[in-house]
Structures are given as structure tokens and as C-alpha cells.
Write an enzyme that holds these catalytic residues in place. Structure first.
Site, PDB file in Angstrom:
ATOM      1  N   LYS A 196       7.209 -82.803  -0.160  1.00 44.43           N
ATOM      2  CA  LYS A 196       6.799 -82.471  -1.530  1.00 44.43           C
ATOM      3  C   LYS A 196       7.146 -83.614  -2.457  1.00 44.43           C
ATOM      4  O   LYS A 196       6.390 -83.993  -3.319  1.00 44.43           O
ATOM      5  CB  LYS A 196       7.567 -81.235  -2.035  1.00 44.43           C
ATOM      6  CG  LYS A 196       7.332 -79.992  -1.239  1.00 44.43           C
ATOM      7  CD  LYS A 196       7.931 -78.786  -1.945  1.00 44.43           C
ATOM      8  CE  LYS A 196       9.383 -78.514  -1.611  1.00 44.43           C
ATOM      9  NZ  LYS A 196       9.682 -78.115  -0.256  1.00 44.43           N
TER      10      LYS A 196
HETATM   11  N1  GLU Z   1      15.070 -75.733   0.760  1.00 49.30           N
HETATM   12  C1  GLU Z   1      14.664 -76.141   2.051  1.00 49.30           C
HETATM   13  C2  GLU Z   1      13.367 -76.929   1.960  1.00 49.30           C
HETATM   14  O1  GLU Z   1      12.653 -76.877   0.978  1.00 49.30           O
HETATM   15  C3  GLU Z   1      14.439 -74.985   3.007  1.00 49.30           C
HETATM   16  C4  GLU Z   1      15.707 -74.313   3.387  1.00 49.30           C
HETATM   17  C5  GLU Z   1      15.626 -73.240   4.457  1.00 49.30           C
HETATM   18  O2  GLU Z   1      14.577 -72.606   4.633  1.00 49.30           O
HETATM   19  O3  GLU Z   1      16.654 -73.013   5.071  1.00 49.30           O
HETATM   20  O4  GLU Z   1      13.028 -77.628   2.894  1.00 49.30           O
END
Ligand code: GLU
Length: 291
Positions: free
Chosen positions: A226
Site C-alpha cells: 500500500k
Molecule cells: N497490519 C498488518 C498489515 O497491514 C496486518 C496484520 C495482521 O493481519 O496480523 O499488513
């Protein structure tokens, strides 16, 4: 334990197709189990956050019919809770302050085995003490995975020297506090699961079941990110995006034939969700695969 799943994006940019695959897979698995599905905004790293990204991500999910069953939790509002849990780990001796820099650890490949000097008050991280031994778990897509954390990561960071809590720490505290029974997310995070389990044990917390979904790679074999401005999915027809994500999850294409609306697609998809069809795809270059 009642099924409760979650999708936990970091607000570092617009949602791309790879994140949508994780969102849809976790939503379908929750619905197919008659469970709840939550969205959590992982904005613990304020330095990587893009203004407005969380709201844009939520709007994208809404267009695709993916709405949290409970009020959305933001990690930035939970710092007090993280401090309290971290203090408990330090008091019990499971975690310790450390001022070793990345440069100092370069000769051991970034793996921290012991402090190279006493902690300096100005720049202190907190690390979890990792003992020798294999950490093994059963992933619903990848099967049995084991990692020797003392070799692969060593004592890992819970609170960074810049004052931000580490993802590994915040995610474990949040999953437990929110009663998450099932973690369904991208396969890049398979390489974080052993660390998260070790931390869960150190805190006396249950281990959620895990299911790691195929990543979407760009033409050179890297994971879409992203933060690198991967193309947003907002310009595409929502029904077409859902259909594409369904295929990426290895599901039977004919199931969605002739369905045009988001509601019809989601209703039919949850009835036909078949976890056994999800293909194991290995993490991309640069991501350490478990041994
Ligand atoms: N915040 C993480 C990400 O955007 C995902 C964390 C998770 O699903 O454990 O990659």
C-alpha cells in the site's frame, strides 16, 4: 470458542487488491463459521501512516460490502494498554531494555542473542527474550510450520527505540483483548506467527488458529505494498473486484456466475467458501519463510 475473525489494515495508503484478498478471505471464513468479523486499524506506527488513508480504506471496504460487526478499534488509542502489558513482561524478566543498534547487530545478520553493551537511557528498545527450541504450529493452509526463533530472529523488539510499539506486540495484545479466535491474513505474515505465538505464551494468552492466504505479487515477484502506491481498486466495478478476489483464493469460479450485485456475490460466496481450495503460496522474495 465462538468464531471471531478480523481484518487489520495499516493505514499506509489505499487498499490494493492484495489487501482486499485478505479482507474477503477473513470475512468469508468468519461468515461461513457463523462468526463475527471485525476491522481494526493498525496505526501504531505513526511515522508510516498517511493522512486520510484509514478513512479511504474503510470507504473501499464499505463499497465492497465488508463492514465491521463491532465498533472499529484503532491501535493509536490503545497505547496505555500496551504500556501496561509491556511493563508486566519486563517485571517478570521475559522482556528487557536494549540499546543494540541495527548496525551493531549486522554481523549476526540482525539476530539479537545477547546485549553487546548495557542499555543507554537515551535510546532504549524493549525486546522479548527468546530461548532455544522450535516453535511449531498448524496453519490451516500451510499445514505444520516450525521456526527456530533463536536462530531466525533472536530476541525480538516489542517497543522500538523511537518509542513506537512494534507490530508483533500490538497485534498479540489486540487479538487477545478482542477475543479473536481465528487470524486469516496474507502469507507474508506466516513468518510472524511463531514470534506471535511465543509472545502469547509469555503473556499466558490463547493462540488463535491461523490461515494464511495467497499473496498478490507484482510482475517482479514482490508483494504489492500500500505504501508504495500500488494501484487502488476503487476505480473498478466492486462486483468484478470481488469475483477476482474469489478466484485468487482458489475458489470455484462457476459459483458466482451470473451474479451482478455485491450483496448477491457475498451471499453466494459465503455459502460456497471452501478453505481446502485455498492454495498455499510461499511468501515473496525478502520475506523469511518459516523452516
Ligand atoms: N497490519 C498488518 C498489515 O497491514 C496486518 C496484520 C495482521 O493481519 O496480523 O499488513
Amino acid at each position: 470458542m465462538r468464531y471471531r475473525g478480523r481484518f487489520a489494515p495499516s493505514p499506509t495508503g489505499p487498499l490494493h487488491f492484495g489487501s482486499l484478498v485478505a479482507a474477503l478471505g477473513s470475512w468469508l471464513d468468519a461468515r461461513a463459521h457463523g462468526g463475527e468479523w471485525l476491522i481494526r486499524i493498525e496505526d501504531v506506527d505513526r511515522a508510516r501512516e498517511r493522512p486520510g488513508a484509514a478513512e479511504a480504506q474503510l470507504a473501499t471496504l464499505r463499497r465492497l460490502g465488508l463492514v465491521s460487526d463491532l465498533p472499529i478499534v484503532r491501535q493509536s488509542q490503545r497505547l496505555e494498554r500496551y504500556r501496561e502489558v509491556l511493563a508486566r513482561l519486563v517485571q517478570s524478566g521475559r522482556a528487557f531494555p536494549c540499546s543494540c543498534s541495527r548496525r551493531e547487530l549486522a554481523s549476526s545478520g540482525g539476530v539479537h542473542r545477547r546485549c553487546l553493551h548495557p542499555p543507554m537511557p537515551a535510546r532504549q528498545a524493549v525486546r522479548l527474550r527468546v530461548e532455544a527450541g522450535l516453535e511449531c504450529f498448524e496453519d490451516r493452509v500451510f499445514g505444520r510450520c516450525c521456526e527456530d526463533l533463536a536462530r531466525s530472529t533472536g530476541d525480538f523488539v516489542l517497543l522500538r527505540a523511537d518509542g513506537f510499539f512494534a507490530y508483533q506486540f500490538a497485534v498479540v495484545v489486540d487479538d487477545a483483548d478482542q477475543g479473536i479466535s481465528d487470524v486469516v491474513r496474507g502469507a507474508d505474515l506466516l513468518a510472524s506467527t511463531a514470534r506471535q505465538r511465543l509472545l502469547q505464551r509469555a503473556l499466558g494468552l490463547p493462540h488463535p488458529r491461523t490461515m494464511h492466504l495467497p499473496l498478490v505479487l507484482d510482475a517482479s515477484g514482490n508483494k504489492l505494498a500500500k505504501s508504495e502506491g500500488a494501484q487502488a481498486i476503487d476505480r473498478e466495478d466492486p462486483a468484478a473486484v470481488l469475483r477476482r478476489a474469489w478466484l485468487h483464493l482458489g475458489q470455484e469460479p462457476s459459483v458466482l456466475a451470473g451474479l451482478r450485485t455485491v450483496q448477491a456475490i457475498l451471499a453466494q460466496a459465503q455459502r460456497h467458501w471452501t478453505p481446502a481450495r485455498v492454495p498455499p503460496s510461499w511468501p515473496p522474495k525478502g520475506v523469511t519463510a518459516p523452516m
